[in-house]
Write an enzyme that holds these catalytic residues in place. Structure first.
Site, short mmCIF file in Angstrom:
data_model
loop_
_atom_site.label_atom_id
_atom_site.label_comp_id
_atom_site.label_asym_id
_atom_site.label_seq_id
_atom_site.Cartn_x
_atom_site.Cartn_y
_atom_site.Cartn_z
N TYR A 17 48.82 -17.49 48.47
CA TYR A 17 47.27 -16.92 48.94
C TYR A 17 48.54 -15.99 49.36
O TYR A 17 49.04 -15.65 49.51
CB TYR A 17 46.83 -17.14 50.60
CG TYR A 17 46.06 -18.45 50.45
CD1 TYR A 17 45.52 -18.78 48.96
CD2 TYR A 17 46.19 -19.19 51.55
CE1 TYR A 17 45.03 -20.01 49.33
CE2 TYR A 17 45.11 -19.77 51.79
CZ TYR A 17 44.70 -20.99 50.69
OH TYR A 17 43.60 -21.84 50.58
N HIS A 86 48.01 -28.41 47.53
CA HIS A 86 46.79 -28.25 47.40
C HIS A 86 45.57 -28.58 45.71
O HIS A 86 44.62 -28.72 46.18
CB HIS A 86 47.46 -26.41 46.86
CG HIS A 86 46.31 -25.69 47.18
ND1 HIS A 86 46.60 -24.15 47.70
CD2 HIS A 86 45.04 -25.56 47.55
CE1 HIS A 86 45.70 -23.52 47.94
NE2 HIS A 86 45.10 -24.01 47.66
N SER A 165 35.29 -23.56 52.21
CA SER A 165 33.34 -22.81 52.25
C SER A 165 32.22 -23.47 52.43
O SER A 165 30.87 -24.57 51.94
CB SER A 165 33.75 -23.17 50.55
OG SER A 165 34.64 -22.37 49.77
N PRO A 166 32.22 -23.89 53.91
CA PRO A 166 30.93 -24.26 54.47
C PRO A 166 29.44 -23.20 54.37
O PRO A 166 28.43 -23.99 53.61
CB PRO A 166 31.29 -24.20 55.91
CG PRO A 166 32.18 -24.02 56.53
CD PRO A 166 33.28 -23.64 54.52
N LEU A 167 29.56 -22.11 54.02
CA LEU A 167 28.68 -21.35 53.36
C LEU A 167 28.75 -20.81 52.45
O LEU A 167 28.44 -19.59 51.74
CB LEU A 167 29.79 -20.01 54.34
CG LEU A 167 29.10 -20.21 56.25
CD1 LEU A 167 29.85 -18.55 56.31
CD2 LEU A 167 27.35 -20.97 56.44
N GLY A 168 29.05 -21.81 51.40
CA GLY A 168 28.87 -21.92 50.26
C GLY A 168 29.84 -20.91 49.23
O GLY A 168 29.39 -19.48 48.13
N GLY A 170 31.26 -18.04 50.64
CA GLY A 170 29.72 -16.50 50.83
C GLY A 170 28.55 -16.41 50.92
O GLY A 170 27.71 -15.32 51.62
N PHE A 171 28.28 -17.41 49.86
CA PHE A 171 26.68 -17.12 49.85
C PHE A 171 25.50 -16.86 51.02
O PHE A 171 24.71 -15.91 51.15
CB PHE A 171 26.04 -18.09 48.77
CG PHE A 171 24.82 -18.01 48.60
CD1 PHE A 171 23.78 -17.34 47.10
CD2 PHE A 171 23.38 -18.80 49.63
CE1 PHE A 171 23.31 -17.23 46.58
CE2 PHE A 171 22.24 -18.23 49.30
CZ PHE A 171 21.66 -17.91 47.33
#
Length: 176
Positions: A17, A86, A165-168, A170-171
């Site tokens: 990162y 990772h 990424s539970p919100l896809g 950022g979708f």
């Protein structure tokens, strides 16, 4: 600093990162007595070239030790609470990877081990070498594949599951 003061207790970063910049930033944030108030997780497993680009996977045992020592320096700490691989490196047997990671636990540099994006079979093989505390994988409305084999394996072995990424990606944020 404000996140720690507000009660955030888990910080999850990685050498890739930035690359390296997120660990440096976090190290500055946790200075001044804040380090012992948080659980600090970081990841290794990529080869980063001189330009800062990912140049492939690298989970060779010697590289793991190198990366962890560099991460400790950037983070300004003497220990990593949770060290993740990772990505699974198909060129290095998971048993060798976890063996090297376990050596870091024995040396007192790392407290717990984790994997990211590993299959149930890989998790079982890794856990047979040294207890794996956490498995991190994508899990969202669009990515449910872990429900078939990975989550049951985590339950069976007593391994915590950390979704990313539970919100896809950022979708659901309304930005896409």
């Amino acid at each position: 600093v404000e996140a720690v003061e507000a009660g955030v207790t888990l910080f999850d970063t990685a050498e890739v990162y930035g690359p390296f910049e997120n660990e440096r930033l976090l190290g500055r944030c946790l200075a001044g007595g804040r380090r012992d108030r948080v659980v600090l997780a970081t990841k290794f497993g990529f080869r980063i070239d001189a330009t800062g680009r990912i140049a492939g996977l690298d989970s060779r045992p010697a590289h793991i030790r190198e990366v962890v020592e560099a991460s400790l320096e950037r983070l300004g700490t003497d220990r990593i609470d949770l060290l993740y691989q990772h990505r699974v490196d198909p060129t290095v047997p998971i048993e060798e990877v976890v063996g090297a990671m376990a050596g870091l636990v024995q040396a007192g540099l790392v407290r717990h081990l984790g994997l990211s994006e590993a299959s149930a079979a890989t998790l079982r093989r890794a856990h047979a070498v040294h207890p794996i505390s956490a498995l991190q994988s994508e899990y969202s409305l669009w990515e449910r594949g872990v429900e078939r084999e990975v989550l049951p394996a985590c339950r069976e072995l007593g391994v915590g599951f950390v979704p990313y990424s539970p919100l896809g990606h950022g979708f659901l944020t309304g930005e896409i």
